[in-house]
Design an enzyme around this catalytic site. Structure first.
Site, PDB file in Angstrom:
ATOM      1  N   GLU A 117       7.080 -36.752  66.995  1.00  0.00           N
ATOM      2  CA  GLU A 117       6.549 -37.313  65.739  1.00  0.00           C
ATOM      3  C   GLU A 117       5.113 -36.849  65.625  1.00  0.00           C
ATOM      4  OE1 GLU A 117       8.243 -38.947  63.552  1.00  0.00           O
ATOM      5  OE2 GLU A 117      10.051 -39.148  64.756  1.00  0.00           O
ATOM      6  N   GLU A 147      -4.928 -31.629  58.546  1.00  0.00           N
ATOM      7  CA  GLU A 147      -4.951 -33.094  58.693  1.00  0.00           C
ATOM      8  C   GLU A 147      -6.356 -33.542  59.100  1.00  0.00           C
ATOM      9  OE1 GLU A 147      -2.966 -34.912  62.099  1.00  0.00           O
ATOM     10  OE2 GLU A 147      -2.085 -36.403  60.775  1.00  0.00           O
ATOM     11  N   LYS A 185       3.020 -43.382  78.790  1.00  0.00           N
ATOM     12  CA  LYS A 185       1.573 -43.165  78.832  1.00  0.00           C
ATOM     13  C   LYS A 185       0.970 -43.451  77.467  1.00  0.00           C
ATOM     14  CE  LYS A 185      -1.231 -39.778  78.330  1.00  0.00           C
ATOM     15  NZ  LYS A 185      -2.329 -40.546  77.712  1.00  0.00           N
TER      16      LYS A 185
HETATM   17  P1  NAD Z   1      -2.845 -36.427  70.628  1.00  0.00           P
HETATM   18  O1  NAD Z   1      -1.795 -35.416  70.425  1.00  0.00           O
HETATM   19  O2  NAD Z   1      -4.206 -35.995  70.997  1.00  0.00           O
HETATM   20  O3  NAD Z   1      -2.420 -37.455  71.774  1.00  0.00           O
HETATM   21  C1  NAD Z   1      -1.239 -38.226  71.722  1.00  0.00           C
HETATM   22  C2  NAD Z   1      -0.840 -38.612  73.125  1.00  0.00           C
HETATM   23  O4  NAD Z   1      -0.473 -37.435  73.830  1.00  0.00           O
HETATM   24  C3  NAD Z   1      -1.951 -39.264  73.944  1.00  0.00           C
HETATM   25  O5  NAD Z   1      -1.392 -40.246  74.776  1.00  0.00           O
HETATM   26  C4  NAD Z   1      -2.475 -38.098  74.762  1.00  0.00           C
HETATM   27  O6  NAD Z   1      -3.094 -38.499  75.961  1.00  0.00           O
HETATM   28  C5  NAD Z   1      -1.179 -37.353  75.055  1.00  0.00           C
HETATM   29  N1  NAD Z   1      -1.330 -35.922  75.383  1.00  0.00           N
HETATM   30  C6  NAD Z   1      -2.317 -35.063  75.016  1.00  0.00           C
HETATM   31  N2  NAD Z   1      -2.081 -33.845  75.543  1.00  0.00           N
HETATM   32  C7  NAD Z   1      -0.927 -33.927  76.232  1.00  0.00           C
HETATM   33  C8  NAD Z   1      -0.159 -33.005  76.990  1.00  0.00           C
HETATM   34  N3  NAD Z   1      -0.539 -31.730  77.137  1.00  0.00           N
HETATM   35  N4  NAD Z   1       0.988 -33.427  77.554  1.00  0.00           N
HETATM   36  C9  NAD Z   1       1.400 -34.695  77.395  1.00  0.00           C
HETATM   37  N5  NAD Z   1       0.711 -35.629  76.715  1.00  0.00           N
HETATM   38  C10 NAD Z   1      -0.440 -35.245  76.132  1.00  0.00           C
HETATM   39  O7  NAD Z   1      -2.845 -37.296  69.325  1.00  0.00           O
HETATM   40  P2  NAD Z   1      -3.830 -38.486  68.955  1.00  0.00           P
HETATM   41  O8  NAD Z   1      -5.153 -37.875  68.605  1.00  0.00           O
HETATM   42  O9  NAD Z   1      -3.762 -39.544  70.000  1.00  0.00           O
HETATM   43  O10 NAD Z   1      -3.133 -39.087  67.647  1.00  0.00           O
HETATM   44  C11 NAD Z   1      -3.375 -38.621  66.360  1.00  0.00           C
HETATM   45  C12 NAD Z   1      -2.253 -37.734  65.896  1.00  0.00           C
HETATM   46  O11 NAD Z   1      -1.016 -38.416  66.002  1.00  0.00           O
HETATM   47  C13 NAD Z   1      -2.385 -37.352  64.444  1.00  0.00           C
HETATM   48  O12 NAD Z   1      -2.079 -35.986  64.285  1.00  0.00           O
HETATM   49  C14 NAD Z   1      -1.319 -38.205  63.747  1.00  0.00           C
HETATM   50  O13 NAD Z   1      -0.824 -37.684  62.552  1.00  0.00           O
HETATM   51  C15 NAD Z   1      -0.273 -38.252  64.799  1.00  0.00           C
HETATM   52  N6  NAD Z   1       0.619 -39.388  64.585  1.00  0.00           N
HETATM   53  C16 NAD Z   1       1.897 -39.148  64.155  1.00  0.00           C
HETATM   54  C17 NAD Z   1       2.767 -40.206  63.901  1.00  0.00           C
HETATM   55  C18 NAD Z   1       4.166 -39.978  63.441  1.00  0.00           C
HETATM   56  O14 NAD Z   1       4.973 -40.913  63.482  1.00  0.00           O
HETATM   57  N7  NAD Z   1       4.530 -38.787  62.994  1.00  0.00           N
HETATM   58  C19 NAD Z   1       2.319 -41.517  64.108  1.00  0.00           C
HETATM   59  C20 NAD Z   1       1.009 -41.716  64.546  1.00  0.00           C
HETATM   60  C21 NAD Z   1       0.171 -40.654  64.792  1.00  0.00           C
END
Ligand code: NAD
Length: 491
Positions: free
Chosen positions: A259, A395, A184
Site C-alpha cells: 500500500e 507526493e 515493525k
Molecule cells: P516509509 O516508506 O518511509 O516507511 C514505512 C515503513 O517502512 C516504516 O516502518 C519504515 O521504517 C519501513 N521501512 C523503510 N525502509 C524499509 C526497508 N528497506 N525495508 C523494510 N521496511 C522499511 O513511509 P513513511 O514515510 O513512514 O510513510 C509515508 C508514506 O506512506 C507516504 O508515501 C504515504 O502515501 C504512504 N501511505 C500509504 C498508505 C496506503 O494505504 N496506500 C497509507 C498510509 C501511508
C-alpha cells in the site's frame, strides 16, 4: 552539553521490543531518540533493533505458529476481541500517546485513530469466524473444496501517519487468519504499538503469536523482508520503499501486499452540492496535516465555479487553527519531523519556481509556549500551475494543495489520470450518470462520489499503478494471509 544529553537519555522512557510474550531490550542495547514533533524535542527512546532481534522474533513466531494456526477461530477471536476492549478502555491514554508521538490533534486521535484501531481488531476477529472454504461440484464426478491455510509467519510493516490505526489494520487480519506475526511500526511513531504490546500481554495473547521489533526501516525492516522464514510481507509506506521491498522479496517468492503513496485528484463539477463540496474538500486537503495517503491534494474545479469555489475554499482554510495538538481548538497539528517539514517547505518553494501563486499559507508557523520549536506549517493553497509540473506529479504529504480549473469532463479525466499514482479519487456532481461514467474512467483503486474517506471495512482497499499491489480490507485481507489449497475428491 553532551553530558547533559547523556543524563537526559538515561531518564527518558524506554520503549521495548515485544518478543515471545516478553518486553525486552534490543540485543545490541542501542536506542534512537523518539521526538515529540509538536515540541521538536526527544522524549523517549526507541530500540535500534538489528538482525539478532529480528531472528529472535522470527524464531518465536515460528514456534507459536502450530498452536495458533490450529486453534479454533472462535478462541482466537475471543483473544483479539479482548484486546479491542482494552483499546477502548485505554482510549484517553492511547490518544494522548498518539498525539504526542505523531503531532496530530488530540481530538483526531481520540475520535478517529484509536477508535478505528479497536474497530480493526473487532472487524477481523469476527470476520475470521465467518471466513469459509469454497466448494465446487464438478458434474456428478467430483467435489472440489478449497482450504484456506494460514501462510505462516507474516511480516507487517507500517508507516508513521496513522500509527496504531494502520498497525492494527495489518496485524488484525494476519492474526485472525491464523498467522503469527513479526511487526515493525515506524521508528518515528513507535509509542502506541509499544502500549499495544502491553495490552496483548494483559489479554493473554499466547507467547510468540505477535512480535514487535522496533527500529529503522533499512535495518530492522529490511531484516524482516530478507528473512527466509517470513513468507508474506504486508507493507504500507512510500512508493520508493515499496520498490525496494518488492525487489528483495520477489526472488524469494514471498506473498506481497504493498500500500503505497498517492497524489489524489478531487474533481468538482459545477453541478455539485457547493457547500458540501467545499467543506469536504477542505477536510480532504488538510486532515492530519495533509499526511494521509488518501488526501485530495490536486483539486480540479469546473471553470464556471472556479472563482467562487476558490474564494470559499480559501476562507475555510484560513479558519483552520494551526497549533498545539493538545488544544481542542487546533485543527492542524505538527508535521512528523523536522526533515519532513523541510521537505514540504521545499515543495512550496518549488511550486513558486514553477510559476504557482500562493493564495494562502506557505510558511512555517511558530507556535508559542511548549510548541515553540515544533514543526508546524500553514495550510497552503496554490494556483496557477498545470497538471504536469512536479508540484502536481509528486507526493508532498503535507498541508499543501493546488487548485486548477477545467472545462470539460474529458479534460478533467485526463488531468486526474496524469500521475504515476492511482490510489483514490473524489468526484463532486449531482449528476449521477456523469458520476458513474467518470468513476469508470479514473485509474484509482478507490473512488468516492460526493464524499471523502467514507469507509466500510469490507470493501477492497488499495491502489493502482505506483500506489500499490494487492488490496486490503474484508475478505481480501483474510485471503492474503492464507494460502489456497484445493482438494479434489473423485466420486
Ligand atoms: P516509509 O516508506 O518511509 O516507511 C514505512 C515503513 O517502512 C516504516 O516502518 C519504515 O521504517 C519501513 N521501512 C523503510 N525502509 C524499509 C526497508 N528497506 N525495508 C523494510 N521496511 C522499511 O513511509 P513513511 O514515510 O513512514 O510513510 C509515508 C508514506 O506512506 C507516504 O508515501 C504515504 O502515501 C504512504 N501511505 C500509504 C498508505 C496506503 O494505504 N496506500 C497509507 C498510509 C501511508
Amino acid at each position: 552539553m553532551a553530558e547533559e544529553r547523556d543524563v537526559f537519555k538515561r531518564i527518558m522512557e524506554k520503549i521495548l521490543n515485544y518478543i515471545n510474550g516478553e518486553l525486552v531490550e534490543p540485543a545490541g542495547k542501542n536506542y534512537l531518540e523518539n521526538f515529540n514533533p509538536a515540541e521538536g524535542k526527544p522524549y523517549s527512546l526507541v530500540p535500534d533493533s538489528d538482525t539478532t532481534d529480528v531472528q529472535q522474533a522470527v524464531n518465536s513466531a515460528r514456534n507459536a505458529f502450530d498452536s495458533w494456526s490450529t486453534m479454533p477461530a472462535e478462541k482466537r477471536a475471543a483473544i483479539l476481541l479482548r484486546i479491542a476492549d482494552f483499546i477502548d478502555r485505554d482510549l484517553d491514554k492511547l490518544a494522548l500517546a498518539e498525539s504526542n508521538d505523531q503531532g496530530k490533534p488530540l481530538r483526531l486521535a481520540r475520535s478517529v485513530d484509536i477508535p478505528r484501531a479497536s474497530l480493526n481488531m473487532r472487524f477481523f476477529a469476527t470476520g475470521a469466524i465467518h471466513f469459509a472454504s469454497e466448494a465446487y461440484i464438478t458434474g456428478n464426478e467430483a467435489v472440489n473444496y478449497t482450504l484456506r491455510m494460514p501462510v505462516g509467519v507474516a511480516g507487517c510493516i507500517s508507516p508513521w501517519n496513522l500509527p496504531l490505526y494502520l498497525f492494527t489494520w495489518k496485524i488484525a487480519p494476519a492474526l485472525a487468519a491464523g498467522c503469527t506475526v513479526v511487526a515493525k511500526p515506524s521508528e518515528l511513531t513507535p509509542m502506541t504499538a509499544f502500549l499495544f504490546s502491553r495490552l496483548c500481554r494483559e489479554a493473554g495473547l499466547p507467547n510468540g503469536v505477535l512480535n514487535i521489533v522496533h527500529g529503522l526501516g533499512n535495518k530492522a525492516g529490511q531484516a524482516i523482508v530478507e528473512h527466509p522464514d517470513v513468507v508474506a510481507i504486508s507493507f504500507t509506506g512510500g512508493t520508493a520503499t515499496g520498490k525496494k521491498i518488492a525487489a528483495t522479496a520477489a526472488p524469494m517468492f514471498k506473498k506481497l501486499s504493498l500500500e503505497l503513496g498517492g497524489k489524489n485528484p478531487n474533481m468538482v463539477f459545477a453541478d455539485c452540492d457547493f457547500e458540501k463540496a467545499v467543506r469536504t474538500s477542505v477536510q480532504a486537503a488538510f486532515s492530519n496535516q495533509g499526511e494521509i495517503c488518501l488526501c485530495g491534494s490536486r483539486i480540479f474545479v469546473e471553470r464556471k465555479i472556479f472563482e467562487r469555489f476558490t474564494e470559499a475554499f480559501i476562507q475555510q482554510t484560513k479558519e483552520l487553527t494551526v497549533g498545539d495538538p493538545l488544544d481542542d481548538k487546533t485543527r492542524i497539528g505538527a508535521l512528523i519531523s523536522e526533515a519532513h517539514m523541510k521537505k514540504v517547505l521545499g515543495y512550496i518553494d518549488l511550486a513558486k519556481q514553477e510559476g504557482g501563486s500562493i493564495l494562502t499559507g506557505g510558511n512555517r508557523v511558530r507556535v508559542s509556549g511548549r510548541c515553540a520549536e515544533g514543526y508546524f506549517i500553514e495550510p497552503t493553497v496554490i494556483t496557477g500551475l498545470n497538471e504536469r509540473c512536479r508540484t502536481n506529479q509528486e507526493e508532498i504529504f503535507g498541508p499543501v494543495v493546488t487548485l486548477m480549473p477545467f472545462d470539460t469532463e474529458e479534460e478533467v479525466i485526463q488531468y486526474a489520470n496524469s500521475t504515476p499514482y492511482g490510489l483514490s479519487a473524489t468526484i463532486w456532481t449531482e449528476n449521477l450518470t456523469r458520476a458513474h461514467r467518470v468513476a469508470v474512467q479514473i485509474k484509482s483503486g478507490i473512488i468516492w462520489i460526493n464524499c471523502w474517506l467514507f469507509r466500510d471495512l469490507r470493501t477492497p482497499f488499495g491502489g493502482m499503478k505506483q500506489s500499490g499491489v494487492g488490496r486490503e480490507g474484508g475478505w481480501e485481507a483474510l485471503r492474503f494471509f492464507t494460502e489456497a489449497k484445493n482438494v479434489c475428491v473423485k466420486l
